[in-house]
Each structure stands twice: as structure tokens, then as C-alpha cells.
Design a protein around this motif. Sequence first.
Motif, short mmCIF file in Angstrom:
data_model
loop_
_atom_site.label_atom_id
_atom_site.label_comp_id
_atom_site.label_asym_id
_atom_site.label_seq_id
_atom_site.Cartn_x
_atom_site.Cartn_y
_atom_site.Cartn_z
N SER A 40 0.66 -1.12 0.59
CA SER A 40 0.16 0.06 0.06
C SER A 40 0.67 1.55 0.17
N LEU A 41 0.47 2.12 -0.68
CA LEU A 41 1.02 3.41 -0.38
C LEU A 41 2.05 4.51 0.85
N ASP A 42 0.34 3.62 2.20
CA ASP A 42 0.48 4.06 3.31
C ASP A 42 1.38 3.48 3.46
N ALA A 44 4.15 1.66 1.98
CA ALA A 44 5.51 2.62 1.80
C ALA A 44 6.43 4.36 2.13
N LEU A 45 5.24 5.24 1.86
CA LEU A 45 5.50 6.56 3.01
C LEU A 45 6.33 6.37 4.88
N SER A 46 5.11 5.19 4.93
CA SER A 46 6.16 5.40 6.53
C SER A 46 7.23 4.66 7.10
N ASN A 47 7.52 3.65 5.66
CA ASN A 47 9.04 2.97 5.48
C ASN A 47 10.16 4.30 5.60
N PRO A 48 10.90 4.20 6.54
CA PRO A 48 12.08 4.82 6.57
C PRO A 48 13.23 4.70 5.25
N ASP A 49 12.98 3.21 4.98
CA ASP A 49 13.73 2.49 3.32
C ASP A 49 13.67 3.20 2.18
N TYR A 50 12.14 3.31 2.42
CA TYR A 50 11.99 3.46 0.51
C TYR A 50 11.14 5.16 0.49
N CYS A 51 12.05 5.79 -0.98
CA CYS A 51 11.71 6.97 -1.43
C CYS A 51 10.64 7.00 -1.96
N CYS A 55 5.65 10.20 -11.47
CA CYS A 55 6.38 10.86 -12.71
C CYS A 55 5.64 10.36 -13.48
N LYS A 56 5.67 11.55 -14.40
CA LYS A 56 4.56 11.54 -15.05
C LYS A 56 5.42 11.92 -16.73
N LYS A 57 5.14 11.35 -17.80
CA LYS A 57 5.67 11.76 -18.58
C LYS A 57 4.56 13.08 -19.60
N ALA A 58 5.62 13.70 -20.05
CA ALA A 58 5.30 15.36 -20.59
C ALA A 58 6.19 15.52 -22.15
N GLU A 59 5.76 16.94 -22.07
CA GLU A 59 6.13 16.75 -23.62
C GLU A 59 7.64 16.23 -24.24
N ASP A 60 8.24 16.74 -23.23
CA ASP A 60 9.99 17.16 -23.59
C ASP A 60 10.31 15.91 -22.69
N GLY A 61 9.74 14.51 -22.20
CA GLY A 61 10.28 14.02 -21.26
C GLY A 61 9.16 13.17 -20.18
N TYR A 62 10.45 13.73 -18.99
CA TYR A 62 9.18 13.07 -17.56
C TYR A 62 9.39 14.15 -16.89
N GLU A 63 8.54 14.57 -15.97
CA GLU A 63 8.36 14.81 -15.12
C GLU A 63 8.52 14.16 -13.44
N VAL A 64 9.70 14.36 -12.68
CA VAL A 64 9.41 12.86 -11.08
C VAL A 64 9.38 14.52 -10.68
N GLU A 65 8.73 13.74 -9.11
CA GLU A 65 8.28 14.61 -8.20
C GLU A 65 8.25 13.92 -6.95
N GLU A 66 8.91 14.08 -6.01
CA GLU A 66 8.95 13.06 -4.47
C GLU A 66 8.38 13.64 -3.41
N VAL A 67 7.58 12.32 -3.46
CA VAL A 67 6.40 12.69 -2.35
C VAL A 67 6.89 12.32 -0.77
N LYS A 68 8.18 11.76 -0.96
CA LYS A 68 8.34 11.57 0.36
C LYS A 68 9.52 10.81 0.13
#
Length: 68
Positions: A40-42, A44-51, A55-68
Motif C-alpha cells: 500500500s502507499l501508506d 511505502a510512505l511510513s517505511n524509512p527505507d523507501y523514497c 513520475c509522469k510523461k510530459a512533452e519534453d520527457g518525464y517530470e518526477v516529483e518526490e512525494v517523500k
Amino acid sequence: MEYNVEELKKVLIEQCKEEGIYYALIAIDKKTKEIVLPQSLDNALSNPDYCVFKCKKAEDGYEVEEVK
């Protein structure tokens, strides 16, 4: 262990390109840089070993945003 967010983002982008993925919300193990699909996402978000990234496809490549 210290990790480099930019390096993890590159791993994600390469995987998305290879698989033809348009949108992904995933977790990356900070130590192994392995992309994991947690129970579950919960978990992953609560696990300190995960980042967690989105990520979504954009016109000029991919945009990546860190959630945690």
C-alpha cells in the motif's frame, strides 16, 4: 546510508522509458535503488527505507516529483 535523490529519479525515468509508462507512483529502496511496488502507499510512505516518487510523461520527457 546516504542516497542521491537525483540518481533515484534517473533510475525511475529510465524504467518508465523502457516500459512505456505514462504515469507512475512508486517507491524506490534507498539502499539498493530497486523499484518496489509496496502493498500500500501508506506502507511505502511510513517505511524509512523507501523514497516515494510520482513520475509522469510530459512533452519534453518525464517530470518526477518526490512525494517523500
